[in-house]
Write a protein that holds these residues in place. Structure first.
Motif, PDB file in Angstrom:
ATOM      1  N   GLY A   1       0.994  -0.855  -0.225  1.00  0.00           N
ATOM      2  CA  GLY A   1      -0.005   0.120   0.232  1.00  0.00           C
ATOM      3  C   GLY A   1       0.791   1.240  -0.028  1.00  0.00           C
ATOM      4  O   GLY A   1       1.849   1.131   0.727  1.00  0.00           O
ATOM      5  N   GLY A   2       0.587   1.646  -0.740  1.00  0.00           N
ATOM      6  CA  GLY A   2       1.384   3.315  -0.899  1.00  0.00           C
ATOM      7  C   GLY A   2       2.338   3.357  -0.933  1.00  0.00           C
ATOM      8  O   GLY A   2       3.157   2.331  -1.726  1.00  0.00           O
ATOM      9  N   CYS A   3       3.318   4.613  -1.325  1.00  0.00           N
ATOM     10  CA  CYS A   3       4.653   4.650  -1.971  1.00  0.00           C
ATOM     11  C   CYS A   3       5.435   4.893  -0.640  1.00  0.00           C
ATOM     12  O   CYS A   3       5.029   5.604   0.017  1.00  0.00           O
ATOM     13  CB  CYS A   3       5.594   5.473  -2.565  1.00  0.00           C
ATOM     14  SG  CYS A   3       4.277   4.298  -4.705  1.00  0.00           S
ATOM     15  N   ALA A   4       7.275   4.481  -0.591  1.00  0.00           N
ATOM     16  CA  ALA A   4       7.590   5.180   0.861  1.00  0.00           C
ATOM     17  C   ALA A   4       9.510   5.222  -0.253  1.00  0.00           C
ATOM     18  O   ALA A   4       8.959   4.868  -1.711  1.00  0.00           O
ATOM     19  CB  ALA A   4       8.012   3.937   1.651  1.00  0.00           C
ATOM     20  N   CYS A   5      10.301   6.174   0.700  1.00  0.00           N
ATOM     21  CA  CYS A   5      10.961   6.029  -0.047  1.00  0.00           C
ATOM     22  C   CYS A   5      12.007   5.493   1.162  1.00  0.00           C
ATOM     23  O   CYS A   5      11.900   5.978   1.999  1.00  0.00           O
ATOM     24  CB  CYS A   5      11.515   7.672  -0.404  1.00  0.00           C
ATOM     25  SG  CYS A   5      13.614   7.648  -0.391  1.00  0.00           S
ATOM     26  N   LEU A   6      13.114   4.661   1.483  1.00  0.00           N
ATOM     27  CA  LEU A   6      13.659   3.858   2.522  1.00  0.00           C
ATOM     28  C   LEU A   6      14.990   3.810   2.028  1.00  0.00           C
ATOM     29  O   LEU A   6      15.503   4.714   1.450  1.00  0.00           O
ATOM     30  CB  LEU A   6      13.706   2.212   2.378  1.00  0.00           C
ATOM     31  CG  LEU A   6      11.821   1.887   2.292  1.00  0.00           C
ATOM     32  CD1 LEU A   6      12.380   0.750   2.180  1.00  0.00           C
ATOM     33  CD2 LEU A   6      11.247   2.648   3.698  1.00  0.00           C
ATOM     34  N   MET A   7      16.096   4.286   3.334  1.00  0.00           N
ATOM     35  CA  MET A   7      17.257   4.599   3.053  1.00  0.00           C
ATOM     36  C   MET A   7      17.984   3.036   3.658  1.00  0.00           C
ATOM     37  O   MET A   7      17.587   3.037   4.923  1.00  0.00           O
ATOM     38  CB  MET A   7      17.408   5.969   3.658  1.00  0.00           C
ATOM     39  CG  MET A   7      19.474   5.626   4.162  1.00  0.00           C
ATOM     40  SD  MET A   7      19.965   7.592   4.481  1.00  0.00           S
ATOM     41  CE  MET A   7      19.276   8.416   3.724  1.00  0.00           C
ATOM     42  N   LEU A   8      18.750   3.112   3.057  1.00  0.00           N
ATOM     43  CA  LEU A   8      19.582   0.907   2.640  1.00  0.00           C
ATOM     44  C   LEU A   8      20.899   1.684   3.222  1.00  0.00           C
ATOM     45  O   LEU A   8      21.814   2.813   3.053  1.00  0.00           O
ATOM     46  CB  LEU A   8      19.332   0.675   2.295  1.00  0.00           C
ATOM     47  CG  LEU A   8      17.841   0.659   1.465  1.00  0.00           C
ATOM     48  CD1 LEU A   8      17.957  -0.900   0.076  1.00  0.00           C
ATOM     49  CD2 LEU A   8      16.995  -0.535   2.595  1.00  0.00           C
ATOM     50  N   GLY A   9      21.221   1.680   4.647  1.00  0.00           N
ATOM     51  CA  GLY A   9      23.032   1.519   4.550  1.00  0.00           C
ATOM     52  C   GLY A   9      23.278   1.963   5.820  1.00  0.00           C
ATOM     53  O   GLY A   9      24.267   2.207   5.890  1.00  0.00           O
TER      54      GLY A   9
ATOM     55  N   ASP B   1      13.644   3.646  -3.892  1.00  0.00           N
ATOM     56  CA  ASP B   1      11.993   4.571  -3.346  1.00  0.00           C
ATOM     57  C   ASP B   1      11.083   2.728  -4.151  1.00  0.00           C
ATOM     58  O   ASP B   1      11.970   2.421  -4.744  1.00  0.00           O
ATOM     59  CB  ASP B   1      11.268   5.305  -4.725  1.00  0.00           C
ATOM     60  CG  ASP B   1      12.164   6.339  -4.293  1.00  0.00           C
ATOM     61  OD1 ASP B   1      11.699   7.406  -3.109  1.00  0.00           O
ATOM     62  OD2 ASP B   1      12.075   6.942  -5.403  1.00  0.00           O
ATOM     63  N   VAL B   2      10.112   2.865  -3.322  1.00  0.00           N
ATOM     64  CA  VAL B   2       9.638   1.174  -3.118  1.00  0.00           C
ATOM     65  C   VAL B   2       8.204   1.497  -3.242  1.00  0.00           C
ATOM     66  O   VAL B   2       7.345   2.542  -2.778  1.00  0.00           O
ATOM     67  CB  VAL B   2       9.651   0.612  -1.465  1.00  0.00           C
ATOM     68  CG1 VAL B   2      11.224   0.162  -1.865  1.00  0.00           C
ATOM     69  CG2 VAL B   2       9.494   1.285  -0.976  1.00  0.00           C
ATOM     70  N   ARG B   3       7.253   0.412  -3.914  1.00  0.00           N
ATOM     71  CA  ARG B   3       5.338   0.951  -4.069  1.00  0.00           C
ATOM     72  C   ARG B   3       5.475  -0.456  -4.219  1.00  0.00           C
ATOM     73  O   ARG B   3       6.180  -1.466  -4.117  1.00  0.00           O
ATOM     74  CB  ARG B   3       5.724   1.519  -5.703  1.00  0.00           C
ATOM     75  CG  ARG B   3       6.122   0.370  -6.421  1.00  0.00           C
ATOM     76  CD  ARG B   3       5.685   1.001  -8.277  1.00  0.00           C
ATOM     77  NE  ARG B   3       6.790   0.296  -9.026  1.00  0.00           N
ATOM     78  CZ  ARG B   3       6.295  -1.145  -9.295  1.00  0.00           C
ATOM     79  NH1 ARG B   3       5.188  -1.882  -9.206  1.00  0.00           N
ATOM     80  NH2 ARG B   3       6.981  -1.410 -10.689  1.00  0.00           N
ATOM     81  N   PRO B   4       3.885  -0.651  -4.464  1.00  0.00           N
ATOM     82  CA  PRO B   4       3.629  -1.749  -4.564  1.00  0.00           C
ATOM     83  C   PRO B   4       4.260  -2.591  -4.951  1.00  0.00           C
ATOM     84  O   PRO B   4       3.720  -2.651  -6.324  1.00  0.00           O
ATOM     85  CB  PRO B   4       1.745  -1.509  -4.387  1.00  0.00           C
ATOM     86  CG  PRO B   4       1.802  -0.400  -3.954  1.00  0.00           C
ATOM     87  CD  PRO B   4       2.972   0.329  -4.081  1.00  0.00           C
TER      88      PRO B   4
END
Length: 165
Positions: A75-83, A91-94
């Protein structure tokens, strides 16, 4: 299927995992527009991973020393920080799945109101939440944690098994 990989070395207090790369499966559930949490949970179960929760991603940097983690986005989109701090923004999405090896830092930088993820783990692995530098015991747990028997998206023939040797 389009798969993106990231490999993270130690970053300040974040141990990361220079042995196993992060995998982002761009179309883990195809191009469907109606993906729900049950669909992601079924995908994980059918490939030998255990779904454990439905929620967002913490807004603070953390890692797990006792489990590898698969995040399926529904559900929805997000921006994640890795590391860890100053790491890579993703950026991730369904329909996408992110697989994080133990030790890799992650947090949510920005998420839409209806952002929802499903978290899953290999059998027998229970996650912890680490928000500080890894001590010798945590580094040992990360190093000794076995690779999963299956890929959470592609099962016994998945790319994860080749990359996580």
């Amino acid at each position: 299927m389009q798969i993106e990989t990231f490999l993270f070395e130690k970053n300040g207090w974040m141990p990361n995992n220079p042995r196993f790369p992060v995998l982002l499966y761009k179309n883990a559930l195809g191009d469907r527009q109606d993906i729900g949490p049950n669909d992601v949970e079924d995908l994980f179960r059918s490939n030998g991973w255990e779904p454990r929760w439905r929620a967002g991603v913490y807004g603070y940097h953390h890692y797990h020393s006792t489990a590898h983690e698969a995040l399926g986005f529904v559900g929805g989109c997000a921006c994640l920080m890795l590391g860890g701090p100053g790491g890579s923004r993703v950026d991730v999405r369904p329909g996408q799945v992110l697989v994080l090896p133990a030790g890799v830092g992650h947090c949510s930088v920005r998420a839409e109101k209806h952002f929802l993820a499903v978290g899953a783990y290999p059998p027998g692995q229970d996650w912890d939440v680490c928000r500080h530098a890894a001590d010798a015991a945590a580094l040992e747990r990360i190093q000794r944690l076995p690779r999963p028997a299956t890929d959470p998206v592609e099962g016994k023939d998945g790319l994860l098994l080749d990359l996580w040797r």
